[in-house]
Structure formats: C-alpha cells, structure tokens
Design an enzyme around this catalytic site. Structure first.
Site, mmCIF file in Angstrom:
data_model
loop_
_atom_site.group_PDB
_atom_site.id
_atom_site.type_symbol
_atom_site.label_atom_id
_atom_site.label_comp_id
_atom_site.label_asym_id
_atom_site.label_seq_id
_atom_site.Cartn_x
_atom_site.Cartn_y
_atom_site.Cartn_z
ATOM 1 N N ASP A 82 38.256 -9.992 24.650
ATOM 2 C CA ASP A 82 38.992 -9.767 23.410
ATOM 3 C C ASP A 82 40.290 -10.554 23.446
ATOM 4 O O ASP A 82 40.816 -10.839 24.528
ATOM 5 C CB ASP A 82 39.292 -8.283 23.198
ATOM 6 N N ARG B 227 27.705 -0.494 26.401
ATOM 7 C CA ARG B 227 29.061 -0.065 26.088
ATOM 8 C C ARG B 227 29.249 1.384 26.496
ATOM 9 O O ARG B 227 30.290 1.761 27.027
ATOM 10 C CB ARG B 227 29.290 -0.261 24.592
ATOM 11 N N TYR C 138 49.626 -8.119 16.458
ATOM 12 C CA TYR C 138 49.224 -6.861 17.110
ATOM 13 C C TYR C 138 50.313 -6.377 18.067
ATOM 14 O O TYR C 138 50.566 -5.184 18.187
ATOM 15 C CB TYR C 138 47.907 -7.043 17.858
ATOM 16 N N ARG D 53 31.345 -13.079 16.866
ATOM 17 C CA ARG D 53 30.997 -11.695 17.220
ATOM 18 C C ARG D 53 29.477 -11.513 17.340
ATOM 19 O O ARG D 53 28.931 -10.482 16.930
ATOM 20 C CB ARG D 53 31.544 -10.696 16.179
ATOM 21 N N ARG E 24 28.389 -4.477 18.183
ATOM 22 C CA ARG E 24 27.839 -3.154 17.824
ATOM 23 C C ARG E 24 26.589 -3.170 16.953
ATOM 24 O O ARG E 24 25.941 -2.150 16.813
ATOM 25 C CB ARG E 24 28.935 -2.336 17.127
HETATM 26 O O1 CP3 Z 1 30.751 -12.144 20.393
HETATM 27 C C1 CP3 Z 1 31.952 -12.512 20.287
HETATM 28 O O2 CP3 Z 1 32.362 -13.088 19.251
HETATM 29 C C2 CP3 Z 1 32.866 -12.416 21.493
HETATM 30 C C3 CP3 Z 1 33.728 -11.339 21.614
HETATM 31 C C4 CP3 Z 1 34.970 -11.112 20.743
HETATM 32 C C5 CP3 Z 1 35.445 -9.803 20.497
HETATM 33 N N1 CP3 Z 1 36.639 -9.909 19.859
HETATM 34 C C6 CP3 Z 1 34.765 -8.577 20.894
HETATM 35 C C7 CP3 Z 1 35.118 -7.308 20.252
HETATM 36 C C8 CP3 Z 1 35.875 -12.002 20.178
HETATM 37 C C9 CP3 Z 1 35.818 -13.523 20.112
HETATM 38 C C10 CP3 Z 1 36.934 -11.214 19.617
HETATM 39 C C11 CP3 Z 1 38.119 -11.796 18.964
HETATM 40 C C12 CP3 Z 1 39.074 -10.914 18.294
HETATM 41 N N2 CP3 Z 1 39.496 -9.670 18.661
HETATM 42 C C13 CP3 Z 1 39.818 -11.305 17.154
HETATM 43 C C14 CP3 Z 1 39.750 -12.648 16.472
HETATM 44 C C15 CP3 Z 1 38.556 -12.797 15.615
HETATM 45 C C16 CP3 Z 1 38.533 -11.891 14.415
HETATM 46 O O3 CP3 Z 1 37.640 -11.038 14.384
HETATM 47 O O4 CP3 Z 1 39.387 -12.056 13.559
HETATM 48 C C17 CP3 Z 1 40.656 -10.220 16.805
HETATM 49 C C18 CP3 Z 1 41.626 -10.162 15.637
HETATM 50 C C19 CP3 Z 1 40.442 -9.192 17.785
HETATM 51 C C20 CP3 Z 1 41.159 -7.892 17.896
HETATM 52 C C21 CP3 Z 1 40.234 -6.749 17.780
HETATM 53 N N3 CP3 Z 1 39.261 -6.429 18.700
HETATM 54 C C22 CP3 Z 1 40.176 -5.787 16.748
HETATM 55 C C23 CP3 Z 1 41.069 -5.765 15.505
HETATM 56 C C24 CP3 Z 1 39.156 -4.888 17.075
HETATM 57 C C25 CP3 Z 1 38.777 -3.635 16.320
HETATM 58 C C26 CP3 Z 1 38.003 -3.944 15.099
HETATM 59 C C27 CP3 Z 1 36.550 -3.802 15.387
HETATM 60 O O5 CP3 Z 1 35.779 -4.712 15.020
HETATM 61 O O6 CP3 Z 1 36.191 -2.760 15.957
HETATM 62 C C28 CP3 Z 1 38.563 -5.331 18.289
HETATM 63 C C29 CP3 Z 1 37.440 -4.705 18.999
HETATM 64 C C30 CP3 Z 1 36.287 -5.570 19.413
HETATM 65 N N4 CP3 Z 1 36.383 -6.843 19.909
HETATM 66 C C31 CP3 Z 1 34.925 -5.177 19.429
HETATM 67 C C32 CP3 Z 1 34.188 -6.253 19.949
HETATM 68 C C33 CP3 Z 1 32.711 -6.307 20.209
HETATM 69 C C34 CP3 Z 1 34.409 -3.821 19.005
HETATM 70 C C35 CP3 Z 1 34.698 -2.881 20.117
HETATM 71 C C36 CP3 Z 1 33.688 -1.803 20.277
HETATM 72 O O7 CP3 Z 1 32.631 -2.038 20.919
HETATM 73 O O8 CP3 Z 1 33.973 -0.711 19.800
#
Ligand code: CP3
Length: 345
Positions: A75, A38, A151, A25, A29
């Site tokens: 994602d 965003r 999910y 990540r 944010r």
């Molecule tokens: O920089 C990176 O690592 C690349 C991008 C990336 C995102 N999600 C962007 C993201 C990657 C590799 C993921 C993987 C992901 N997504 C996983 C596996 C890794 C982990 O964290 O366990 C999972 C379970 C998800 C599902 C997911 N996506 C959830 C549960 C959420 C909400 C929780 C949160 O952190 O807000 C997301 C949203 C998400 N994915 C964001 C980002 C940057 C935040 C979205 C926003 O900008 O509001």
C-alpha cells in the site's frame, strides 16, 4: 529479459500487434481467494508485511486472467508508517493515521530504520521476480508525495483534501519540509524495489486533481521531477509511469516536465485528446471506468473496443481509469481480458 516483455516494450515506445494489459488493484477484495488469505493473515497490514502472503496475493489474479504485468501487493501508506507515523486500516473506514499537521509532529518523523521496516516489502519483490511467468513484468510502486501527504496531514481519506490544501497555504514552510522528506524517502524506496527486481515503477498521485494549477506544479510536478531524476541516477533504464489522477489538461505539462515513460489516464479524460496530445509524448495507460467492470454487458464491451480503437496508433497499455472496486464480478474481468488478448491492431 525485461526487454522482451510486451509491457516493457510498450513503455519504451516500441509498437506491437497485441495490446498489453493489467488492472489497477487487480489483487483484492473482488477475488474470493484474496478474502481467504486476508482472513488468515489477520489484518490488511499483516498481509502487506508478510512476504509469503503478499507474494501469493500478487500472483492470484494472474492465474485467472493472464495479464502482462503484476503489481507488487502493498500500500502507498507503508511509507509514512516506515517514517514513524501510526497507521491502522479499519474495516469500512479505510486508513487511520495520527495526523502530522504541525512542525513538532513533523520533527518526530525520521528515516532511521526506514528500510528495515520495509524489508518485508523488498523480500516480496525478490520472491516475485523469481516466481512470475516469463512474459509477465513486475511493477513496483509508491504513492506520490502530495497524495501520501493528504493522508499524513488529515489522518484519513478526505473528499477534497481541504485540510492538506489549507496546511500548504497556512504553514507552507512545514509542508514543504514534509514534501521534501517524502521525495527523499519515496525515491530511496523505489530504488530499493528496482534493486530487488522490480522492472517498472508506478507512482500514484490519486488526489492531484483538487489542486489549483500553480499548486499542482509545486506539489505534484516538481516532487515527481526530483523522484524521476533520483531513480534514473541509479537505474537509468527502468520505465517510470506517473498517475496524476484528475489532472485533466495539466497532464501534458506533467509529462513534459517529469519526463515519465508512461502516464496512467483516469476515466474522466477523453481518449481522442489523449491520442492527439499525450500519445506523441509518451506511452499511455488506461482508461476504462471501473464501474463498467461492475455493470458488464454491452456497455462494457463497447467501451473496451472504443478505448482499444482510439489508442491503437500509439503506445498503449490497457488498464482502468482507477482501481477495481470490491463488488466487481470476476467474470467481467475475464471478459475484458479475453477481448484484449484477441484484439489485433
Ligand atoms: O493490486 C494492486 O493494485 C496492488 C495493491 C495496491 C493497494 N493499494 C492494495 C490495497 C495499490 C497499488 C494501492 C495503492 C493505494 N493505496 C492508493 C493509490 C491508488 C488509488 O487507489 O488511488 C491509495 C490512495 C491507497 C490508500 C488506501 N489503501 C486506501 C484509501 C484504502 C482504503 C480504501 C479501500 O479500497 O478499502 C486502502 C486499502 C487497500 N489497499 C486495500 C487493498 C487491496 C483494501 C484493504 C482490504 O483488504 O480491506
């Protein structure tokens, strides 16, 4: 070209003086420049499906911290979305999907139009493979079937994946069909990312830690074995990293059976155990607590050196044990990056 990159060499088990690093990540944010784009994009999904914006967001952390790898910005839930499941990201709530929890709903999913739906992601990968600095490797990724299924079945995140574990016990035949569909779609998705220029692939099994040992074999190890085989049939050289988060001592069997090139290690796993048991089998990636990046200070520095010192005898990619959290001060990321860049084994 990939061959000469430190990150790729380490995954191939070739030792180096400097430790390569990136952070899960790393785009997101905690960076004001991410928040700006965003907002312009509209929603998080609009950002994921806009190749120009997704490319820019992927590049943002590299301008500040000089990592050895960049991970495609997307994602894990774009896969169920491309299979026809409704998906939205609600602020403060995370992902919301219409649950697929019985055979009838499963039958509504389909691979028709799958790659067309994901074509903006493939375009982002192509853009990035042209734009990245020469020493930086491009990582493609997907969620592992079990984690994506949690999910899909529950329709949102959950603390202990109870609904999905229950479905796997109560309606095993349908759940197996769902996992098989995810093996097929995820394999094809990752192969296309490699076709478009991804140089390594990471598969996130974020919720593998709540499964009993036998269920872990059935829903995490076996699907991953098939995905690795499917990818290697087309791209025999591309390094594959697995992330069975929370798997503890089961990591060893996971590595032996799936034959991954690297394994990402979560924060709860001891680095001495990793050094003795896992590093002889494959490259390891990890495992700083993301909350130390929030707290900073002497505790952070001590933990970074502890990880570097403990894993210096074998192939190691420095990373976190899970993703960067939004309240992380970017200065702390810079501090850790500088320590790693100056450290010599
Ligand atoms: O920089 C990176 O690592 C690349 C991008 C990336 C995102 N999600 C962007 C993201 C990657 C590799 C993921 C993987 C992901 N997504 C996983 C596996 C890794 C982990 O964290 O366990 C999972 C379970 C998800 C599902 C997911 N996506 C959830 C549960 C959420 C909400 C929780 C949160 O952190 O807000 C997301 C949203 C998400 N994915 C964001 C980002 C940057 C935040 C979205 C926003 O900008 O509001």
């Amino acid at each position: 070209m990939s061959k000469n990159k430190l990150f790729i060499q380490t995954l191939k088990g070739i030792p180096s003086e400097r430790v390569p690093f990136w952070f899960m990540r790393q785009a997101g944010r905690y960076l004001p420049e991410y928040m700006k784009l965003r907002k312009e994009a509209g929603s998080f999904l609009d950002l994921c499906y806009n190749p120009e914006f997704a490319t820019e967001v992927t590049l943002q952390p590299l301008r500040r911290f000089n990592m050895d790898a960049a991970i495609l910005f997307s994602d894990i839930l774009v896969v169920p979305h491309a299979l026809g499941q409704d998906l939205a990201f609600k602020t403060g709530e995370g992902p919301v999907l219409t649950p697929v929890d019985n055979l009838e709903k499963f039958k509504a999913l389909s691979m028709e139009g799958f790659h067309e739906h994901l074509s903006p992601v493939y375009e982002t990968v192509s853009n990035l493979s042209k734009k990245l600095p020469d020493h930086v490797a491009l990582i493609g990724f997907a969620g592992a079937p079990w984690t994506v299924a949690t999910y899909m079945v529950n329709g949102k995140g959950s603390k202990d994946q109870a609904e999905t574990r229950l479905m796997a016990y109560q309606d095993r035949a349908t759940f197996e069909k769902l996992i098989d569909l995810l093996v097929q779609s995820t394999s094809e998705y990752l192969i296309r990312q490699a076709d478009h220029g991804a140089e390594a692939l990471q598969i996130f099994d974020s919720w593998s830690g709540t499964l009993p040992a036998d269920e872990f074999i059935k829903w995490c190890i076996e699907p991953m074995q098939k995905i690795v085989q499917n990818i290697r049939a087309v791209h025999p050289e591309i390094p594959i990293i697995g992330f069975p988060k929370g798997a503890g001592a089961k990591i060893r069997n996971y590595v032996n059976k799936t034959k991954v090139d690297g394994v990402s290690i979560d924060t709860s796993t001891s680095t001495s155990w990793v050094r003795n048991v896992i590093q002889p089998l494959c490259a390891v990636q990890g495992n700083l607590d993301p909350l130390l990046l929030v707290s900073g200070g002497a505790a952070l520095e001590k933990a970074v050196y502890h990880i570097l010192d403990h894993l210096k005898e074998g192939p190691h990619i420095f990373n976190l044990g899970h993703g960067i959290v939004p309240q992380t001060p970017p200065e702390n990321v810079k501090l850790v990056s500088d320590i790693i860049l100056n450290y010599r084994r």
